[in-house]
Design a protein around this motif. Structure first.
Motif, PDB file in Angstrom:
ATOM      1  N   THR A 226       0.944  -1.057   0.031  1.00 14.85           N
ATOM      2  CA  THR A 226      -0.022   0.412   0.329  1.00 14.85           C
ATOM      3  C   THR A 226       1.288   1.513   0.206  1.00 14.85           C
ATOM      4  OG1 THR A 226       0.125   0.066   2.990  1.00 14.85           O
ATOM      5  CG2 THR A 226      -2.039  -1.304   1.163  1.00 14.85           C
ATOM      6  N   ILE A 227       0.467   2.425  -0.086  1.00 19.74           N
ATOM      7  CA  ILE A 227       0.879   3.758  -0.422  1.00 19.74           C
ATOM      8  C   ILE A 227       1.562   3.891   1.041  1.00 19.74           C
ATOM      9  CG2 ILE A 227      -1.223   4.998   0.193  1.00 19.74           C
ATOM     10  CD1 ILE A 227       1.939   5.761  -2.411  1.00 19.74           C
ATOM     11  N   TRP A 228       1.035   3.486   2.257  1.00 22.37           N
ATOM     12  CA  TRP A 228       1.682   3.365   2.889  1.00 22.37           C
ATOM     13  C   TRP A 228       2.919   2.810   3.648  1.00 22.37           C
ATOM     14  CZ3 TRP A 228      -0.966   8.081   4.803  1.00 22.37           C
ATOM     15  CH2 TRP A 228      -2.056   8.367   5.273  1.00 22.37           C
ATOM     16  N   VAL A 229       3.030   1.056   3.659  1.00 23.14           N
ATOM     17  CA  VAL A 229       3.618   1.044   3.832  1.00 23.14           C
ATOM     18  C   VAL A 229       4.852   1.662   2.902  1.00 23.14           C
ATOM     19  CG1 VAL A 229       4.550  -1.504   3.123  1.00 23.14           C
ATOM     20  CG2 VAL A 229       2.438  -1.389   3.743  1.00 23.14           C
ATOM     21  N   VAL A 230       5.286   1.605   1.160  1.00 18.95           N
ATOM     22  CA  VAL A 230       6.123   2.175   0.461  1.00 18.95           C
ATOM     23  C   VAL A 230       6.354   4.172   1.635  1.00 18.95           C
ATOM     24  CG1 VAL A 230       6.987   3.538  -1.270  1.00 18.95           C
ATOM     25  CG2 VAL A 230       5.472   1.266  -1.023  1.00 18.95           C
ATOM     26  N   VAL A 398      10.299   2.027  10.822  1.00 19.46           N
ATOM     27  CA  VAL A 398      10.501   0.280  11.057  1.00 19.46           C
ATOM     28  C   VAL A 398       8.883   0.746  12.442  1.00 19.46           C
ATOM     29  CG1 VAL A 398      11.240  -1.817  12.093  1.00 19.46           C
ATOM     30  CG2 VAL A 398      12.759  -0.127  11.627  1.00 19.46           C
ATOM     31  N   PHE A 399       8.849   1.739  12.851  1.00 19.32           N
ATOM     32  CA  PHE A 399       7.686   1.309  13.940  1.00 19.32           C
ATOM     33  C   PHE A 399       6.526   1.990  13.061  1.00 19.32           C
ATOM     34  CE2 PHE A 399       4.235   3.542  16.521  1.00 19.32           C
ATOM     35  CZ  PHE A 399       4.042   3.301  17.255  1.00 19.32           C
ATOM     36  N   LEU A 400       6.670   2.941  12.233  1.00 20.19           N
ATOM     37  CA  LEU A 400       5.493   3.155  10.926  1.00 20.19           C
ATOM     38  C   LEU A 400       5.372   2.201  10.319  1.00 20.19           C
ATOM     39  CD1 LEU A 400       6.461   6.999  10.591  1.00 20.19           C
ATOM     40  CD2 LEU A 400       4.777   6.058  11.249  1.00 20.19           C
ATOM     41  N   TYR A 401       6.542   1.168   9.641  1.00 18.87           N
ATOM     42  CA  TYR A 401       5.391   0.390   9.110  1.00 18.87           C
ATOM     43  C   TYR A 401       4.942  -0.392   9.288  1.00 18.87           C
ATOM     44  CZ  TYR A 401       7.437  -4.091   6.499  1.00 18.87           C
ATOM     45  OH  TYR A 401       6.641  -5.143   5.855  1.00 18.87           O
ATOM     46  N   SER A 402       4.907  -0.713  10.603  1.00 18.45           N
ATOM     47  CA  SER A 402       4.806  -1.815  11.548  1.00 18.45           C
ATOM     48  C   SER A 402       3.262  -1.425  11.239  1.00 18.45           C
ATOM     49  CB  SER A 402       5.474  -2.353  13.164  1.00 18.45           C
ATOM     50  OG  SER A 402       5.034  -0.732  13.832  1.00 18.45           O
ATOM     51  N   ARG A 403       2.848  -0.643  12.159  1.00 15.86           N
ATOM     52  CA  ARG A 403       1.258   0.585  12.039  1.00 15.86           C
ATOM     53  C   ARG A 403       0.939   0.472  10.687  1.00 15.86           C
ATOM     54  NH1 ARG A 403      -0.118   0.012  16.164  1.00 15.86           N
ATOM     55  NH2 ARG A 403      -2.522   1.290  16.767  1.00 15.86           N
ATOM     56  N   ALA A 404       1.392   0.415   9.153  1.00 11.69           N
ATOM     57  CA  ALA A 404       0.644   0.551   8.274  1.00 11.69           C
ATOM     58  C   ALA A 404       0.300  -0.440   7.213  1.00 11.69           C
ATOM     59  CB  ALA A 404       2.205   1.501   7.435  1.00 11.69           C
ATOM     60  N   LYS A 405       1.144  -1.772   8.382  1.00 11.89           N
ATOM     61  CA  LYS A 405       0.639  -3.334   7.679  1.00 11.89           C
ATOM     62  C   LYS A 405      -0.782  -3.473   8.382  1.00 11.89           C
ATOM     63  CE  LYS A 405       2.929  -5.632   6.358  1.00 11.89           C
ATOM     64  NZ  LYS A 405       3.381  -7.046   5.163  1.00 11.89           N
ATOM     65  N   ARG A 406      -1.466  -2.902   9.606  1.00 12.38           N
ATOM     66  CA  ARG A 406      -2.423  -2.590   9.232  1.00 12.38           C
ATOM     67  C   ARG A 406      -3.782  -2.409   9.009  1.00 12.38           C
ATOM     68  NH1 ARG A 406      -3.875  -3.655  15.610  1.00 12.38           N
ATOM     69  NH2 ARG A 406      -1.531  -4.018  16.538  1.00 12.38           N
ATOM     70  N   ILE A 407      -3.170  -1.436   7.728  1.00 13.70           N
ATOM     71  CA  ILE A 407      -4.434  -1.273   7.168  1.00 13.70           C
ATOM     72  C   ILE A 407      -4.344  -1.501   6.249  1.00 13.70           C
ATOM     73  CG2 ILE A 407      -4.526   0.925   5.691  1.00 13.70           C
ATOM     74  CD1 ILE A 407      -2.471   2.932   7.412  1.00 13.70           C
ATOM     75  N   LYS A 408      -5.933  -1.619   5.484  1.00 16.01           N
ATOM     76  CA  LYS A 408      -5.986  -2.946   4.438  1.00 16.01           C
ATOM     77  C   LYS A 408      -6.540  -1.756   3.488  1.00 16.01           C
ATOM     78  CE  LYS A 408      -5.419  -6.619   6.980  1.00 16.01           C
ATOM     79  NZ  LYS A 408      -4.776  -7.745   6.764  1.00 16.01           N
ATOM     80  N   PRO A 409      -5.945  -2.039   1.989  1.00 21.09           N
ATOM     81  CA  PRO A 409      -6.442  -1.638   1.024  1.00 21.09           C
ATOM     82  C   PRO A 409      -8.062  -1.679   0.170  1.00 21.09           C
ATOM     83  CG  PRO A 409      -5.071  -4.053   0.280  1.00 21.09           C
ATOM     84  CD  PRO A 409      -5.067  -3.208   1.934  1.00 21.09           C
TER      85      PRO A 409
END
Length: 414
Positions: A226-230, A398-409
């Motif tokens: 997702t755009i948040w992960v990137v 890294v912390f933001l990445y782990s949180r971004a993984k929660r956001i489903k497309p």
């Protein structure tokens, strides 16, 4: 309990109602006693009905009405008593909610203890491992010894039935072999990096793991991030670059081996995910890690002898003793590092079975912070403000990445 009977009197033209049944006092009687009394009441009702309509079948309509009213009153008392007895037998909402709350608290305490053990074992491993590699500069031999410690612990675990031993098929072994190769290379490269540069710098570089996770997931599993992960990868890459430019112990071999360990470790994780997706070949996390550890030891032992030779001779041990650690201290620290090396990874897999991958990733991020801070304090590593900023930026990413993984497309509209 008083006995109940039906009395007939010749001086009265109607049947006397049965003597009153004393009600169950739920505070004094058990639920089983109440149901026994209900059964007796039911027997009285049947006898009362038969006697009323058998003996007085020629009675008047008013007499029948009186009988019906009395019988209806008794029925209502019976229904009321049945409801009260059922409520007494069933557990109340207080007792029903008490068990989940206590089990939830126990699970939270267990998870907290496991996270604490995970972090503590990481701290001891990195400190003792660095001390050993500093005076005994043979990373392949040290890594093989650490895999040997893990192999012994796994065999004991299976022999003592502390965990069920898996039955490995040839197809499973063929699928696990690439994972073991990647696992072996990842740990060997990490030890090479720790040998060459500061522990804090190695773990700062290893904060780049999410970048390679996204890359290999896209290449091997066709997963589009997702755009948040990137977006979360930007501070990770920027922070690692900033920390590298200002690192006092910077060394190209140390930097390159740490970056290569990211590649091998994350390719192992992606391949593990692909392997676990096949239900006919999958193992649970702990047994999968155990099998990988044993294969890694079998692979690395001859490779270490080929690359570095036999380094357990007294002359090499004495050489290490001349640099600050006597032979006893070297052996003790090597054993403790080997024990912590396997145990912290085993605990990590146990935590992964209890929580979601996102929660585990957040815990891993905190673990890296704990290891970096503890190693800087213990080894008194010189850290400049800009270097600290780069490390903090990478860990925040890294912390933001782990949180971004929660956001489903969002699903695409048809």
């Amino acid at each position: 309990m008083q006995s109940s009977a039906i009395a007939l009197s010749p001086s009265t033209p109607f049947l006397k109602p049965p003597c009153r049944i004393p009600s169950c006092k739920l505070s004094q009687l058990s639920a089983s006693t109440c149901f026994t009394q209900l059964h007796r009441i039911s027997s009285i009702q049947r006898l009362y009905w038969q006697t009323a309509f058998g003996t007085f079948s020629t009675s008047s309509s008013s007499f029948n009405a009186e009988i019906s009213a009395s019988f209806l009153s008794l029925n209502r008392s019976y229904d009321s008593l049945k409801v009260r007895a059922t409520q007494a037998a069933a557990p109340g909402p207080e007792s029903a909610g008490e068990a989940p709350e206590s089990s939830g608290l126990a699970r939270t305490l267990q998870l907290g203890a496991m996270f604490g053990i995970w972090y503590l074992l990481n701290i001891y491993f990195n400190i003792y491992n660095k001390q050993v590699l500093k005076v005994y500069p043979f990373p392949a031999t040290v890594t093989a010894f650490q895999f040997a410690c893990g192999t012994v612990m796994i065999i004991l675990m299976w022999t003592l039935n502390l965990y069920p031993r898996p039955k490995i098929t040839r197809s499973q072994l063929a699928a696990i072999l690439p994972l073991a190769v990647a696992h072996t290379m990842g740990n060997l490269l990490t030890n090479i990096s720790i040998r060459k540069v500061a522990v804090s710098f190695t773990h700062t570089i290893k904060a780049m793991e999410p970048f390679f996770t996204v890359l290999f997931s896209a290449l091997l599993l066709a997963e589009r991030p997702t755009i948040w992960v990137v977006s979360s990868l930007v501070p990770i890459v920027g922070g690692v670059a900033l920390a590298s430019f200002t690192e006092a112990s910077f060394n190209w071999i140390g930097f390159g081996s740490a970056m290569a360990s990211n590649i091998t470790n994350q390719s192992r994780n992606v391949l593990s995910k692909k392997f676990m997706a096949k239900k006919e070949e999958s193992l649970d996390n702990i047994n999968l890690f155990s099998v990988i550890t044993i294969i890694s030891f079998i692979l690395l032992l001859p490779s270490a002898i080929l690359l570095e030779g036999v380094k357990f001779s007294p002359s090499y041990l004495q050489s290490a003793a001349n640099q600050g650690l006597n032979i006893k201290e070297l052996c003790v620290r090597s054993l403790v590092a080997g024990f912590c090396f396997h145990t912290y990874q085993q605990v990590s897999y146990m935590i992964l079975q209890m929580v979601s991958p996102v929660t585990h990733a957040v815990g891993n991020c905190v673990k890296r912070v704990v290891v970096i801070v503890s190693s800087v304090i213990f080894f008194q590593t010189p850290v400049s403000p800009i270097n600290s900023l780069g490390t903090a930026l990478a860990l925040a990413g890294v912390f933001l990445y782990s949180r971004a993984k929660r956001i489903k497309p969002k699903p695409k509209a048809a």
